[in-house]
Design an enzyme around this catalytic site. Structure first.
Site, short mmCIF file in Angstrom:
data_model
loop_
_atom_site.label_atom_id
_atom_site.label_comp_id
_atom_site.label_asym_id
_atom_site.label_seq_id
_atom_site.Cartn_x
_atom_site.Cartn_y
_atom_site.Cartn_z
N HIS A 95 -3.67 -10.54 31.42
CA HIS A 95 -2.70 -11.22 32.21
C HIS A 95 -1.92 -12.29 31.52
O HIS A 95 -0.46 -12.25 31.49
CB HIS A 95 -3.43 -11.85 33.56
CG HIS A 95 -2.47 -12.55 34.37
ND1 HIS A 95 -1.96 -11.86 35.48
CD2 HIS A 95 -1.99 -13.88 34.29
CE1 HIS A 95 -1.17 -12.69 36.08
NE2 HIS A 95 -1.02 -14.05 35.31
N GLU A 96 -2.53 -13.14 30.69
CA GLU A 96 -1.91 -14.16 29.86
C GLU A 96 -1.29 -13.41 28.72
O GLU A 96 -0.25 -13.90 28.24
CB GLU A 96 -3.13 -14.94 29.34
CG GLU A 96 -3.74 -15.94 30.30
CD GLU A 96 -2.71 -16.50 31.41
OE1 GLU A 96 -1.54 -17.09 30.80
OE2 GLU A 96 -3.20 -16.88 32.35
N HIS A 132 2.28 -12.54 29.55
CA HIS A 132 3.24 -13.84 29.66
C HIS A 132 3.49 -14.11 28.08
O HIS A 132 4.70 -14.38 27.77
CB HIS A 132 2.54 -14.86 30.38
CG HIS A 132 2.26 -14.88 31.52
ND1 HIS A 132 3.16 -14.48 32.63
CD2 HIS A 132 1.11 -15.14 32.44
CE1 HIS A 132 2.56 -14.60 33.85
NE2 HIS A 132 1.48 -15.10 33.78
#
Length: 338
Positions: free
Chosen positions: A18-19, A22
């Site tokens: 998920h990170e 980003h």
């Protein structure tokens, strides 16, 4: 210990990917990423490559990306998050949940390629030595057509028919080389599975080639997403009971699945990755979905919310998330009989 390691593996995999979404999106639009961290808490190791610092933290749960300009007072630089266009900021925030869907598709594809998917029909792939099926004379390649005189056409019917006959003499009719043969056996109770009957047969699995596996992995991800959305809609409309798992429930499920093997654990990780991606898209402040709404609103207004309104929105987000956490944990404890 196995449950803890499995939970760290699954939760760490989901949050790091998920990170990473980003991180990659921020790099792509030119935002200065100050740090990419794996884990939380005190720092164990860190190294700077280029302009970004990479670190490993003490507690191997989750991760984070720290971008220039995420906090007030740091938006002077042209490379800060707050100085980017609305579209660029939407791309960076939305990339996290998108990466969870990508991870789910990859995990499902890996399962389809390595272990395969259950084939249609009732053909036996193999029999376990020393188990009732092998002792009775069933062989790989046999097609089960009946259980105690009841016709069966799907593997689910086979499992259902055998499960409820633990300790009872059962007649299994199979088709072998064009002939129908009937064998008598007694399903044994499976340990730790509620005493359901098993006879030691394996289902035929179909493996896909790499690119075809990716296609079916993507389809599985889309299908899982739609199923969750429909289920969520049914719960909102009170057409289905509210069934939300919190931290306690997730840890318990991960521990139980980990004992059944790595393939099942990867399948659960794929399912949880879809859930995480969807949950983060909910329009709740502090979640990615809430930030997407705020950025879109700022784009329509042509100006930011301002410190006071932004603080109020974040406070509302904290209250909502705490309420969801308390409700989910309460349901977990009810399931455990606490």
């Amino acid at each position: 210990m196995r449950t803890a390691l499995a939970f760290i593996f699954v939760f760490g995999l989901l949050t790091i990917f998920h990170e990473l979404g980003h991180f990659l999106a921020a790099k792509r639009v030119g935002i200065l990423v100050e740090e990419f961290g794996v884990g939380l808490g005190p720092q164990l190791w860190a190294h700077r490559w280029g302009e970004t610092r990479y670190s490993v933290r003490l507690f191997p749960l989750g991760g984070f990306v720290r971008m220039l300009g995420e906090e007030e007072g740091t938006e002077e630089s042209e490379r800060s998050f707050r100085r980017q266009s609305v579209l660029s900021r939407l791309l960076v925030i939305g990339a996290g949940p998108v990466m969870n869907f990508v991870l789910a598709a990859v995990l499902f594809a890996l399962i389809f390629f390595v272990a395969g998917v259950p084939a249609a029909g009732t053909r036996i792939a193999g029999v376990v030595s020393g188990q009732p099926a092998a002792i009775a004379g069933l062989k790989a390649g046999d097609v089960i057509v009946g259980i105690d005189g009841e016709p069966v056409r799907t593997w689910e019917q086979v499992v259902s028919g055998i499960s409820r006959r633990a300790g009872q003499e059962t007649r299994i009719t199979v088709r072998r080389a064009g002939r129908e043969l009937t064998f008598s056996l007694v399903p044994r109770p499976a340990e730790g599975e509620g005493g359901r009957g098993v006879i030691g047969i394996q289902r035929v699995m179909e493996r896909y080639r790499p690119f075809l596996s990716l296609y079916w992995g993507a389809r599985q991800t889309v299908g899982t997403t739609l199923f969750i959305l429909v289920r969520l809609g049914q719960m909102i409309m009170q057409r289905a009971p509210a069934d939300v798992a919190g931290p306690v429930g997730i840890v318990q499920v991960v521990g139980e699945v980990a004992r059944t093997g790595l393939i099942n654990l990867l399948s659960l990780a794929g399912l949880l990755s879809v859930n995480l991606g969807l949950f983060n898209l909910f329009p709740i402040p502090l979640l990615d979905g809430g930030q997407l709404v705020i950025i879109s609103w700022e784009g329509l207004r042509g100006e930011p919310l301002g410190p006071e309104r932004e603080g109020l929105v974040k406070l509302i987000g904290v209250i909502l998330l705490l309420a969801i956490l308390v409700l989910a944990t309460y349901q977990d404890l009810l399931r455990l009989g606490v």
